[in-house]
Design a protein around this motif. Structure first.
Motif, mmCIF file in Angstrom:
data_model
loop_
_atom_site.group_PDB
_atom_site.id
_atom_site.type_symbol
_atom_site.label_atom_id
_atom_site.label_comp_id
_atom_site.label_asym_id
_atom_site.label_seq_id
_atom_site.Cartn_x
_atom_site.Cartn_y
_atom_site.Cartn_z
ATOM 1 N N ARG A 1 6.247 -3.275 18.693
ATOM 2 C CA ARG A 1 4.698 -3.036 18.555
ATOM 3 C C ARG A 1 4.400 -4.403 17.672
ATOM 4 N NH1 ARG A 1 6.905 -0.305 13.846
ATOM 5 N NH2 ARG A 1 5.775 -0.945 11.940
ATOM 6 N N THR A 2 2.737 -4.239 17.728
ATOM 7 C CA THR A 2 2.054 -5.207 17.049
ATOM 8 C C THR A 2 1.343 -4.688 16.027
ATOM 9 O OG1 THR A 2 2.272 -7.058 18.639
ATOM 10 C CG2 THR A 2 0.583 -7.299 16.987
ATOM 11 N N ASP A 3 1.505 -4.737 14.575
ATOM 12 C CA ASP A 3 0.526 -4.052 13.666
ATOM 13 C C ASP A 3 -0.622 -5.048 13.392
ATOM 14 O OD1 ASP A 3 2.580 -2.207 13.536
ATOM 15 O OD2 ASP A 3 3.357 -2.690 11.637
ATOM 16 N N GLU A 4 -1.916 -4.436 13.653
ATOM 17 C CA GLU A 4 -2.941 -5.314 13.222
ATOM 18 C C GLU A 4 -3.733 -4.354 11.974
ATOM 19 O OE1 GLU A 4 -5.667 -6.619 16.433
ATOM 20 O OE2 GLU A 4 -4.029 -5.708 17.841
ATOM 21 N N PHE A 5 -4.165 -5.090 11.178
ATOM 22 C CA PHE A 5 -4.574 -4.683 9.925
ATOM 23 C C PHE A 5 -5.667 -5.559 9.326
ATOM 24 C CE2 PHE A 5 -0.950 -6.733 9.236
ATOM 25 C CZ PHE A 5 -1.075 -7.714 8.177
ATOM 26 N N VAL A 6 -6.331 -4.881 8.507
ATOM 27 C CA VAL A 6 -7.231 -5.562 7.258
ATOM 28 C C VAL A 6 -7.014 -4.969 6.066
ATOM 29 C CG1 VAL A 6 -9.442 -5.889 6.483
ATOM 30 C CG2 VAL A 6 -9.089 -5.682 8.865
ATOM 31 N N TYR A 7 -6.105 -5.821 5.201
ATOM 32 C CA TYR A 7 -5.656 -5.661 3.752
ATOM 33 C C TYR A 7 -6.609 -6.362 2.995
ATOM 34 C CZ TYR A 7 -2.342 -4.915 0.137
ATOM 35 O OH TYR A 7 -1.686 -4.421 -1.199
ATOM 36 N N ASN A 8 -7.173 -5.834 1.908
ATOM 37 C CA ASN A 8 -8.181 -6.142 0.856
ATOM 38 C C ASN A 8 -9.069 -7.437 1.360
ATOM 39 O OD1 ASN A 8 -7.192 -4.987 -1.209
ATOM 40 N ND2 ASN A 8 -5.095 -6.267 -1.723
#
Length: 180
Positions: free
Chosen positions: A131-138
């Motif tokens: 998979r590819t994890d896409e995120f917005v962290y802080n």
């Protein structure tokens, strides 16, 4: 019907047909021959294994959905009481409550997360997810390729091993120090 379910049904059908052909049955253009007891038993075992694999994948997909919906407590609840979450480059987190604490702490900084599944399947009783994890962290957007290997017992995850580049993850999260 979503594409994964359609793919799964197609794969299941192909697997059953493939196992029948391996048993030496004739193609459908000739009259069906009676199966021997051994051939029937082998076919039944193959179908049972396919059903078990499908169940394991369904448990993992439920976990992925919980991540995508940021249901931190549900993620922890999907582990066995003595479950293990192990990012392979750091020490494992042992036990459901320790996993809950870790996930909740990390979740505080995640305003968005999507685990985009590229491939999922079962090999030797373990569910593999590319998979590819896409995120917005802080406030910092990031994207990291990951391979996860999950051991499923019943309806819960016993062990989840994660393989990714830790330095790349920290950079994508906008962190200078490891949070692990």
């Amino acid at each position: 019907m979503n594409i994964r379910k359609l793919f799964f049904i197609t794969a299941m059908s192909a697997g059953v047909l493939s196992s029948c052909n391996q048993l030496g049955e004739q193609a459908s253009t000739t009259p069906a021959q009676p199966q021997t007891e051994t051939a029937q038993h082998t076919g039944d075992m193959t179908m049972a294994a396919n059903e078990l694999d499908a169940h394991k994948i369904a448990v993992v997909e439920e976990m992925i959905t919980a991540w995508n919906e940021k249901e931190w407590n549900k993620i922890a609840d999907l582990f066995t009481e003595d479950g293990v979450l192990h990012s392979m480059m750091i020490d494992p987190i042992n036990g459901r409550e320790a996993i809950r604490k870790r996930i909740n702490n990390m979740g505080e900084g995640l305003s968005e997360i999507t685990l985009n599944i590229r491939n999922i399947g079962v090999i030797n009783d373990a569910v593999f997810i590319e998979r590819t994890d896409e995120f917005v962290y802080n406030g910092h957007a990031g994207k990291v390729p990951v391979v996860g290997v999950l051991i499923v017992e019943g309806d819960l995850v016993k062990e989840w091993r994660e393989y990714y580049d830790r330095a790349e993850l920290l950079e994508e999260m906008g962190l200078e120090e490891d949070f692990g």
